[in-house]
Write a protein that holds these residues in place. Structure first.
Motif, PDB file in Angstrom:
ATOM      1  N   CYS A 225     -34.426  17.256  29.644  1.00 20.58           N
ATOM      2  CA  CYS A 225     -33.152  18.131  30.519  1.00 20.58           C
ATOM      3  C   CYS A 225     -32.577  17.695  32.302  1.00 20.58           C
ATOM      4  N   GLY A 226     -33.869  17.046  32.606  1.00 21.95           N
ATOM      5  CA  GLY A 226     -33.482  16.266  33.307  1.00 21.95           C
ATOM      6  C   GLY A 226     -33.323  17.426  34.419  1.00 21.95           C
ATOM      7  N   MET A 227     -34.698  18.334  34.612  1.00 19.07           N
ATOM      8  CA  MET A 227     -34.318  18.855  35.704  1.00 19.07           C
ATOM      9  C   MET A 227     -36.426  19.390  35.755  1.00 19.07           C
ATOM     10  N   PRO A 228     -36.736  18.419  36.315  1.00 21.86           N
ATOM     11  CA  PRO A 228     -38.340  18.572  35.240  1.00 21.86           C
ATOM     12  C   PRO A 228     -38.885  19.499  36.437  1.00 21.86           C
ATOM     13  N   GLU A 229     -38.391  19.692  37.529  1.00 19.34           N
ATOM     14  CA  GLU A 229     -38.506  21.149  38.762  1.00 19.34           C
ATOM     15  C   GLU A 229     -38.517  22.509  37.569  1.00 19.34           C
ATOM     16  N   LYS A 230     -37.818  22.586  36.356  1.00 16.89           N
ATOM     17  CA  LYS A 230     -38.066  24.060  35.849  1.00 16.89           C
ATOM     18  C   LYS A 230     -39.324  23.634  34.913  1.00 16.89           C
ATOM     19  N   MET A 231     -39.969  23.186  34.899  1.00 19.92           N
ATOM     20  CA  MET A 231     -41.362  23.274  33.742  1.00 19.92           C
ATOM     21  C   MET A 231     -41.724  25.083  33.620  1.00 19.92           C
ATOM     22  N   MET A 232     -41.755  25.599  34.554  1.00 15.91           N
ATOM     23  CA  MET A 232     -42.095  27.251  34.104  1.00 15.91           C
ATOM     24  C   MET A 232     -41.129  27.973  33.444  1.00 15.91           C
ATOM     25  N   ASP A 233     -40.034  28.033  33.859  1.00 17.27           N
ATOM     26  CA  ASP A 233     -38.177  28.905  33.826  1.00 17.27           C
ATOM     27  C   ASP A 233     -38.467  28.355  32.034  1.00 17.27           C
ATOM     28  N   ILE A 234     -38.870  27.191  31.615  1.00 14.06           N
ATOM     29  CA  ILE A 234     -38.545  26.582  29.791  1.00 14.06           C
ATOM     30  C   ILE A 234     -39.640  26.977  29.590  1.00 14.06           C
ATOM     31  N   THR A 235     -41.337  26.800  29.887  1.00 11.66           N
ATOM     32  CA  THR A 235     -42.211  27.542  29.888  1.00 11.66           C
ATOM     33  C   THR A 235     -42.110  28.608  28.619  1.00 11.66           C
ATOM     34  N   ILE A 236     -41.479  29.937  30.599  1.00  7.70           N
ATOM     35  CA  ILE A 236     -41.496  31.503  30.001  1.00  7.70           C
ATOM     36  C   ILE A 236     -40.843  31.725  28.784  1.00  7.70           C
ATOM     37  N   ALA A 237     -39.389  31.248  28.668  1.00  6.32           N
ATOM     38  CA  ALA A 237     -38.731  31.926  27.994  1.00  6.32           C
ATOM     39  C   ALA A 237     -39.186  31.282  26.732  1.00  6.32           C
ATOM     40  N   LEU A 238     -39.242  29.905  26.304  1.00  6.59           N
ATOM     41  CA  LEU A 238     -39.830  29.409  25.289  1.00  6.59           C
ATOM     42  C   LEU A 238     -41.051  29.918  24.771  1.00  6.59           C
ATOM     43  N   ASP A 239     -41.873  31.267  25.337  1.00  6.33           N
ATOM     44  CA  ASP A 239     -42.749  31.435  25.021  1.00  6.33           C
ATOM     45  C   ASP A 239     -42.512  32.867  23.880  1.00  6.33           C
ATOM     46  N   LYS A 240     -41.402  33.353  24.547  1.00  4.39           N
ATOM     47  CA  LYS A 240     -40.732  34.336  24.362  1.00  4.39           C
ATOM     48  C   LYS A 240     -39.820  33.899  22.586  1.00  4.39           C
ATOM     49  N   LEU A 241     -40.101  32.663  21.738  1.00  6.96           N
ATOM     50  CA  LEU A 241     -39.405  32.312  20.584  1.00  6.96           C
ATOM     51  C   LEU A 241     -39.096  33.094  20.010  1.00  6.96           C
ATOM     52  N   ASP A 242     -41.265  33.754  19.378  1.00  8.39           N
ATOM     53  CA  ASP A 242     -41.862  34.473  18.154  1.00  8.39           C
ATOM     54  C   ASP A 242     -40.148  35.727  18.604  1.00  8.39           C
ATOM     55  N   LYS A 243     -40.392  36.790  19.670  1.00  3.06           N
ATOM     56  CA  LYS A 243     -40.166  37.804  19.923  1.00  3.06           C
ATOM     57  C   LYS A 243     -38.456  37.622  19.755  1.00  3.06           C
ATOM     58  N   ILE A 244     -37.908  36.809  20.200  1.00  5.66           N
ATOM     59  CA  ILE A 244     -36.414  36.798  20.202  1.00  5.66           C
ATOM     60  C   ILE A 244     -35.853  36.250  19.909  1.00  5.66           C
ATOM     61  N   GLY A 245     -36.088  35.107  18.539  1.00  8.00           N
ATOM     62  CA  GLY A 245     -35.412  34.207  18.106  1.00  8.00           C
ATOM     63  C   GLY A 245     -34.698  33.285  19.450  1.00  8.00           C
ATOM     64  N   TRP A 246     -33.932  32.219  18.221  1.00  6.38           N
ATOM     65  CA  TRP A 246     -33.430  31.316  19.540  1.00  6.38           C
ATOM     66  C   TRP A 246     -32.573  31.120  20.065  1.00  6.38           C
ATOM     67  N   VAL A 247     -31.654  32.045  19.613  1.00  4.10           N
ATOM     68  CA  VAL A 247     -30.646  33.310  20.477  1.00  4.10           C
ATOM     69  C   VAL A 247     -30.226  33.229  21.662  1.00  4.10           C
ATOM     70  N   GLY A 248     -32.034  34.356  21.396  1.00  3.14           N
ATOM     71  CA  GLY A 248     -32.354  35.002  23.091  1.00  3.14           C
ATOM     72  C   GLY A 248     -33.142  33.884  23.669  1.00  3.14           C
ATOM     73  N   VAL A 249     -33.875  33.156  23.332  1.00  2.00           N
ATOM     74  CA  VAL A 249     -34.297  32.067  24.407  1.00  2.00           C
ATOM     75  C   VAL A 249     -32.663  31.072  24.731  1.00  2.00           C
ATOM     76  N   ALA A 250     -32.211  31.394  24.756  1.00  2.00           N
ATOM     77  CA  ALA A 250     -30.902  30.293  25.025  1.00  2.00           C
ATOM     78  C   ALA A 250     -29.913  30.965  25.325  1.00  2.00           C
ATOM     79  N   ASN A 251     -29.913  32.121  26.247  1.00  2.00           N
ATOM     80  CA  ASN A 251     -29.715  33.067  26.663  1.00  2.00           C
ATOM     81  C   ASN A 251     -30.303  32.740  28.237  1.00  2.00           C
ATOM     82  N   GLU A 252     -31.610  32.880  27.625  1.00  2.00           N
ATOM     83  CA  GLU A 252     -32.313  32.984  29.328  1.00  2.00           C
ATOM     84  C   GLU A 252     -32.644  31.772  29.552  1.00  2.00           C
ATOM     85  N   LEU A 253     -32.598  30.830  28.858  1.00  2.00           N
ATOM     86  CA  LEU A 253     -32.751  29.796  29.232  1.00  2.00           C
ATOM     87  C   LEU A 253     -31.799  29.312  30.588  1.00  2.00           C
TER      88      LEU A 253
END
Lengths: 488, 488
Positions: A225-253
């Motif tokens: 994404c060109g944002m190496p400093e955002k690794m934790m943010d991406i990790t936290i959002a992706l961790d929810k994929l099971d629960k909120i689906g891709w649309v939810g994750v995309a919003n959080e990202l």
């Protein structure tokens, strides 16, 4: 007799008496919130799980370690974040009332500190209960660095204590079970730990999926994404994929400040399907310009290759590359894994997890020691096995058979039979008192023995024994040898 | 640069910096006084003892129980005497600094109480660490009296905590191991417990003498002197017979107010020699007019008769009637026992003991439940087995063999061999990193494996394996099957 103030002495005497009575009134006993008594059947079931794990760990050359329940507060504080510090159970120093003037002044000073924030009070409390097994392990390795043979493989199964609010499935005293290797960077260790998971859950008859990922792939996503400093943010959002689906994750990202282009890049990676080889090939294609991406893919491929050579071919479970697997803890730096039970009846989060971390012992001054470890969620594993009714039946009762006590000579005959059963390794018991038959059978009912043995006059005179099968109700008189054979 | 008061701001900044540095300086980690880390070899040896006991308990129909490490302070205080109350480890309540005004006022009030005497402070501390296994057992039985099948036989092996001054062989965290039966007055229970002692020490290869007596005989001695109220004095004096001899005991009896005639009566009983039957016959003669004497003799005779029917005939140890056996604890009311190791090299007090007590659960409101129990002194038993070098050898190392890692294709060959060994149930490990041979052998040396296996180029090409016997230094190349057979 109504009590008035007229006769003051009597009144006060009566009050004192009432107070004494109140104090001596028996309290209904109970145990602290969030703690548990384990009944015999529960202890046996837990022992079955712990024993299975112990056997596997030993087979893989892991060594047992046990650390004290108490550690110095200075060893624990600052290691688990602010919330963790708050949840550590602290032990009051003993003999506070025996201190001299100066000591009490110091105590009072600290007491005031204690009422404003929960630490730095060695005069009031300098020890605390173990909060996890990882920090004591790191402390042990640093203390014994000169005696230990590295790589040091250890397993540890002990209770830990946390002052969390108790709720269903969350206790203030609970068991952890960890296996770690420190002092080796070889991915063979990761493969061995995968085999340990595989072997353990195979023996416990639990169908599982082991998810595998690398923290380096999560880093690569942020680079993509060109944002190496955002690794934790991406990790936290992706961790929810099971629960909120891709649309939810995309919003959080988006909320976390990832640009459209970046979110599209992540979606491309998430949408990769296929078996592990196909996924890894696709990732290689997408991440060819990311050094951490290539490193992460190589880590996973090599771990899986080692695993193939090492693992039993018969296993029914699955190891699945899952790039959305994040695992909360910050200290992981390489391969990460998580185990989920795949039985359709089971709605339960992970029952195990772990990964590679660098420099855990650095906290206590020993730098540069890499480690990798996994843990087993004993309480959850217990609940799943219980739900699927997969505990061996015998664990519930213990003894196989009870001998009825008919008193007198029959009692002695029963004792000799009991000796023979036990010599043959059969767990059995004699009702110790020659009370009414009904009372003895009531006990047998409650305990649920497979067999009740009846050494009465006839049996004793003939040198035989009557066996009653509890499930079928069938009763027959047999020789002692036949009885032993059948119970074995 | 010398620090002066000239530039005050600089000085204070420097002081603050120094303080920060001090706080972040790595502390050398350590563990609280009186607690222990158990190394892998120590854990295995302890597991060997606990596993042996567990197997015996289960064979005798005893059921495992585990209670929480924490109990309410109200459950524990007042049960162990004033000294005991002082030694209980209390846990500080959590979230003290989060209390409101009223809460803090209450806390301050209790804090002042706490500085004058060590209890009655539920706002500051309401929980404490388990002090023994007996009170939690009584608490459990009362709480579950409606679900339990009586007689309830339980064993329990868990740590307990006491704030005693640590010294050689005395720890602040140590393990207790108890087996008790409640709800039965039959002496078969006493006999079963003797058999458990016999079986356990036989399996642990320890030569022991089990001393047996009855509290009723001690009561009879005081009746014999015509001073039934002096039973405790006589018990305390007699308890020292081993240490100070008869002359010393006679002096102490005199000091404790026993008349010459009484001391002479006691001497007559103490001087009785012979085997158990002879002793009991002589006591019957002497105590024929004492109802408690006759009751005590009958208790012991009947227990021994039951034991004869139940016990294995092969045992080399001894059960010895010893009228001077007293056992400190006040709550015993019937048969009492104590185990001593008889090996000439061992200078150690008792390694186990127990007896019958009435009404233990009465403390928590359940009256009239008789019980009998024994305990095993795990730490002392460990020390004796260690001193006599009786631990099985394999416990020290765990894995039987280590495979040297020669890297590349040889590494994969090694992994496949490792899989075969483990499938055959052989605990083995591969050095995970393909580092220098010397470094790998240094590790093997430290761990002390019985065999080192060398899967090099030649071995891989021929499909064989070289085994090096570590004790003899002998090395030979064999087939995989032969290797498995030999390691098994």
């Amino acid at each position: 007799m109504p009590i008035t103030n007229k006769n003051n002495t009597d009144y006060h005497q009566l009050r004192a008496l009432l107070r004494t009575l109140q104090n001596t009134t028996m309290q209904k006993p109970s145990i602290p919130q969030g703690t548990r008594d384990f009944s015999p059947a529960e202890v046996r079931k837990r022992q079955y799980i712990l024993g299975t794990l112990r056997t596997i760990f030993e087979l893989y050359g892991f060594q047992p370690l046990e650390t004290p329940s108490m550690e110095y507060l200075t060893t624990l504080t600052g290691k688990y974040g602010e919330e963790g510090d708050r949840l550590i159970f602290k032990i009051l120093n003993n003999g506070l009332h025996e201190k001299n003037e100066a000591g009490k002044a110091k105590l009072n000073e600290e007491w005031n500190t204690l009422l404003s924030k929960p630490y730095s009070t060695p005069a009031v409390t300098e020890r605390a209960l173990r909060y996890d097994l990882t920090i004591p392990f790191a402390r042990y390795v640093v203390m014994h660095q000169n005696d230990l043979a590295f790589p040091f493989r250890r397993y540890q199964m002990q209770p830990v204590w946390r002052a969390d609010r108790p709720q269903k499935g969350r206790y203030r005293e609970f068991w952890q079970c960890d296996a770690d290797v420190v002092g080796s960077v070889s991915l063979i260790n990761e493969a061995e730990l995968l085999c340990i998971y595989q072997g353990a859950f195979q023996q416990l008859l639990l169908p599982v999926c082991i998810k595998i990922n690398s923290r380096k792939l999560l880093a690569a996503l942020s680079e993509l994404c060109g944002m190496p400093e955002k690794m934790m943010d991406i990790t936290i959002a992706l961790d929810k994929l099971d629960k909120i689906g891709w649309v939810g994750v995309a919003n959080e990202l988006k909320e976390r400040g990832i640009a459209e282009e970046g979110i599209w890049q992540i979606e491309r990676v998430i949408n990769v399907t296929g078996n592990n080889e196909e996924k890894l090939a696709a990732y290689t294609d997408i991440m060819q310009h990311s050094p951490s991406g290539i490193a992460g893919i190589n880590e996973i491929s090599k771990t899986l290759a080692y695993y193939q050579s090492l693992a039993s071919a018969e296993w029914q479970g699955q190891i699945m590359v899952d790039i959305s697997l994040a695992r909360g803890l910050n200290y992981y730096t390489g391969v990460i894994v998580e185990v989920v039970c795949t039985h359709p009846k089971v709605k339960m989060g992970s029952i195990g997890g772990g990964g590679r971390y660098d420099d855990l012992t650095g906290l206590f001054g020993l730098k540069g020691l890499s480690g990798v470890g996994v843990s087993f969620g004993i309480d959850r594993i217990y609940d799943v096995i219980e739900e699927l009714n997969l505990f061996p039946e015998q664990l519930a009762t213990g003894s196989v058979a009870m001998l009825v006590n008919f008193g007198g000579d029959n009692e002695l005959y029963a004792l000799q039979l009991l000796r023979q059963l036990r010599t043959a390794g059969i767990a059995a018991e004699l009702f110790p008192d020659s009370v009414k038959f009904d009372k003895q059978m009531k006990y047998a009912n409650k305990r649920g023995f497979a067999y009740v043995l009846l050494p009465g006059d006839e049996e004793r005179e003939k040198g035989l024994i009557s066996m009653k099968n509890y499930a079928t109700g069938e009763q027959k008189m047999v020789s002692i040898d036949d009885c032993v054979t059948q119970l074995k």
